[in-house]
Design a protein around this motif. Structure first.
Motif, mmCIF file in Angstrom:
data_model
loop_
_atom_site.group_PDB
_atom_site.id
_atom_site.type_symbol
_atom_site.label_atom_id
_atom_site.label_comp_id
_atom_site.label_asym_id
_atom_site.label_seq_id
_atom_site.Cartn_x
_atom_site.Cartn_y
_atom_site.Cartn_z
ATOM 1 N N ARG A 51 -3.722 13.511 0.183
ATOM 2 C CA ARG A 51 -4.428 13.565 -1.127
ATOM 3 C C ARG A 51 -3.854 12.580 -1.949
ATOM 4 N N ILE A 52 -2.647 12.306 -1.925
ATOM 5 C CA ILE A 52 -1.893 11.155 -2.438
ATOM 6 C C ILE A 52 -2.197 9.924 -2.146
ATOM 7 N N THR A 53 -2.262 9.708 -0.970
ATOM 8 C CA THR A 53 -2.496 8.573 -0.392
ATOM 9 C C THR A 53 -3.984 8.107 -0.702
ATOM 10 N N ALA A 54 -4.961 9.101 -0.861
ATOM 11 C CA ALA A 54 -6.379 8.635 -1.169
ATOM 12 C C ALA A 54 -6.337 8.242 -2.527
ATOM 13 N N LYS A 55 -5.611 8.870 -3.409
ATOM 14 C CA LYS A 55 -5.692 8.547 -4.821
ATOM 15 C C LYS A 55 -4.976 7.302 -5.139
ATOM 16 N N LEU A 56 -4.086 6.976 -4.419
ATOM 17 C CA LEU A 56 -3.247 5.513 -4.761
ATOM 18 C C LEU A 56 -3.937 4.584 -4.133
ATOM 19 N N ILE A 57 -4.904 4.888 -3.120
ATOM 20 C CA ILE A 57 -5.829 3.612 -2.536
ATOM 21 C C ILE A 57 -7.021 3.288 -3.431
ATOM 22 N N THR A 58 -7.488 4.403 -4.117
ATOM 23 C CA THR A 58 -8.768 4.342 -4.840
ATOM 24 C C THR A 58 -8.507 4.049 -6.137
ATOM 25 N N GLY A 59 -7.677 4.699 -6.825
ATOM 26 C CA GLY A 59 -7.213 4.672 -8.244
ATOM 27 C C GLY A 59 -7.872 5.703 -9.130
ATOM 28 N N PRO B 198 0.360 0.996 -9.675
ATOM 29 C CA PRO B 198 -0.464 0.854 -10.862
ATOM 30 C C PRO B 198 -1.615 1.950 -10.794
ATOM 31 N N HIS B 199 -1.647 2.801 -9.790
ATOM 32 C CA HIS B 199 -2.437 3.822 -9.454
ATOM 33 C C HIS B 199 -1.829 5.245 -9.642
ATOM 34 N N ASP C 233 0.874 -1.275 0.030
ATOM 35 C CA ASP C 233 -0.065 -0.153 0.063
ATOM 36 C C ASP C 233 1.066 1.171 -0.057
ATOM 37 N N PHE C 234 0.689 2.192 -1.029
ATOM 38 C CA PHE C 234 1.656 3.111 -1.201
ATOM 39 C C PHE C 234 0.864 4.379 -0.267
ATOM 40 N N GLN C 235 1.761 5.207 0.302
ATOM 41 C CA GLN C 235 1.268 6.173 1.210
ATOM 42 C C GLN C 235 2.137 7.603 0.650
ATOM 43 N N GLY C 236 1.329 8.750 0.636
ATOM 44 C CA GLY C 236 2.141 10.042 0.312
ATOM 45 C C GLY C 236 3.148 10.121 1.193
ATOM 46 N N ALA C 237 4.330 10.748 0.885
ATOM 47 C CA ALA C 237 5.424 11.046 1.777
ATOM 48 C C ALA C 237 6.145 12.358 1.677
ATOM 49 N N LEU C 238 5.394 13.293 1.119
ATOM 50 C CA LEU C 238 5.893 14.721 0.979
ATOM 51 C C LEU C 238 6.140 15.327 2.375
ATOM 52 N N ASP C 239 5.426 15.002 3.385
ATOM 53 C CA ASP C 239 5.487 15.394 4.640
ATOM 54 C C ASP C 239 6.705 14.888 5.402
ATOM 55 N N SER C 240 7.790 13.973 4.959
ATOM 56 C CA SER C 240 8.835 13.452 5.704
ATOM 57 C C SER C 240 9.747 14.499 5.732
ATOM 58 N N PRO C 241 10.669 14.601 6.966
ATOM 59 C CA PRO C 241 11.824 15.511 7.084
ATOM 60 C C PRO C 241 12.873 15.738 5.794
ATOM 61 N N ALA C 242 12.806 14.571 5.121
ATOM 62 C CA ALA C 242 13.905 14.459 3.815
ATOM 63 C C ALA C 242 13.122 15.236 2.714
#
Length: 417
Positions: free
Chosen positions: A409-417, A375-376, A214-223
């Protein structure tokens, strides 16, 4: 994902079977016909003619049939072909599209051929990684392209800059020096998220992370936040809009005015710049996007193409042989020279040593990456949360809060496609 402004790429007629139109020899000579879908602009008729003659001479029982497809609407067309009874034997696809097609369960796993015959362990990561799904190699890297820094040699000389920068720190210092009352040190639009991705990868961050499938948006990581901070610093050294991407207005048009010292674009953009302003012919140079240290260039998004083989293709075995030829050293070298592409292995970059822009691309490609292998991911790009996130930060919004919102928002799109 595609980067399509490429030096040397020639437009070919859409949806035309070249083998039946006099472009290629050997029509009707083989006992078996291998059908290959290639994308418009990827290769020239001359390259196809030479490849076909060579292949059919070595395989007299085979006739090659190339069908040229448009990029527009290609996703549904490929999916329909994979699900149907008349799939082509080989298909060229954008490197970041492989995950979507592999998710159908209709692609041939080419891991054995990749490792045994093609030296897949040496491929460019930005092409190889998107083609690898759950441990299987479904996409065979074909060619790559990526962004470099295109610069105005006259403006560099006038500012006393004698050599391109090799580190981020030098890059910022030089860009500040290039700024003036009537010129911009760099033109960087606020929503050029492909460039941002490279800065995030340089810091060890990701656009999205795979957590057990399951992909999760990661723009909020310190890096990732560090990458956005550097983007903001660099973008402020020019007059690029904070609320638009590189096509609004086209960055090549802005650069062609002659008062911009640098843009970040693919080398093929030079043709558009010189067409708009012939006075700049011969005055443009290229260097790889600098990294954090001089011993390694900055990470870049790698665009380009992989080759896939449908599981239900009639001539699947022969299709694999065609893929191996196209992706092998001989024809990789020919393709790179003919089309000014980066070949699929760093060791083959010697083929473009005399082409300044392509050679700069090849240096950067060694540190190339691709978008998250979901794939999404196409759903993310269709209504891209990264762009408004960048604008919000550049216009003074809290980076952590805006990054968290965009990541959700990225996570939601990667879950629902």
């Amino acid at each position: 994902m595609k980067i399509r402004t490429l030096a040397g790429a020639l437009a070919l007629a859409s949806s035309v079977t070249l083998g039946g139109c006099g472009f290629l020899p050997g029509s009707g000579a083989g006992d078996r016909t291998v059908t290959v879908w290639l994308m418009k602009g990827s290769v020239s008729p001359d390259f196809l003619d030479r490849f076909t003659r060579s292949y059919e001479e070595e395989h007299p029982s085979v006739e090659l049939e190339f069908v040229i497809q448009d990029w527009g609407g290609i996703g549904p067309k490929v999916m329909k072909a994979l699900e149907g009874d008349d799939a082509p034997d080989v298909i060229e696809v954008g490197n970041t599209q492989v995950a979507r097609y592999a998710d159908s369960g209709k692609l041939r796993d080419l891991t054995l051929e990749a490792m045994r015959d093609l030296g897949g362990e040496d491929w460019l990561p930005g092409l190889a990684e998107p083609g690898s799904i759950n441990g299987g190699q479904y996409g065979i890297p074909w060619y790559a392209a990526n962004r470099v820094v295109i610069y105005n040699k006259d403006l560099f000389a006038q500012a006393g800059v004698t050599a391109p920068p090799t580190t981020r720190k030098e890059w910022v210092e030089i860009t500040e020096k290039l700024n003036g009352p009537d010129q911009q040190g760099i033109y960087l639009a606020g929503q050029n998220w492909y460039v941002l991705a490279g800065f995030i990868w340089d810091e060890g961050g990701e656009l999205a992370e795979d957590s057990g499938g399951d992909f999760q948006g990661a723009l909020d990581s310190p890096a990732a936040l560090k990458g956005m901070d550097f983007y903001k610093q660099l973008q402020a050294l020019g007059g690029g809009p904070t609320d638009a991407d590189e096509q609004t207005p086209p960055e090549t048009d802005v650069f062609a005015r002659g008062d911009v010292a640098q843009i970040i674009a693919v080398p093929g953009s030079t043709a558009l710049i010189e067409q708009a302003n012939p006075d700049l012919e011969g005055k443009l140079g290229y260097f790889p996007i600098p990294g954090k240290s001089a011993d390694k260039p900055g990470a870049v998004f790698t665009g380009g193409s992989d080759l896939i083989v449908p599981e239900d293709a009639d001539q699947r075995g022969e299709g694999i042989e065609v893929v191996k030829e196209l992706a092998g050293e001989k024809w990789q070298t020919e393709l790179a020279r003919a089309m000014s592409y980066v070949p699929n292995k760093p060791a083959l970059a010697r083929a473009v040593e005399g082409q300044e822009g392509t050679a700069a691309m090849a240096v950067g490609a060694a540190e190339g990456r691709a978008t998250p292998n979901s794939p999404h991911w196409a759903a993310v790009e269709a209504d891209n949360p990264i762009k408004p996130y960048m604008t919000a930060v550049l216009q003074g919004g809290d980076p952590a809060e805006e990054a968290k919102r965009a990541s959700e928002r990225i996570t939601a799109k990667l879950i629902t496609g």
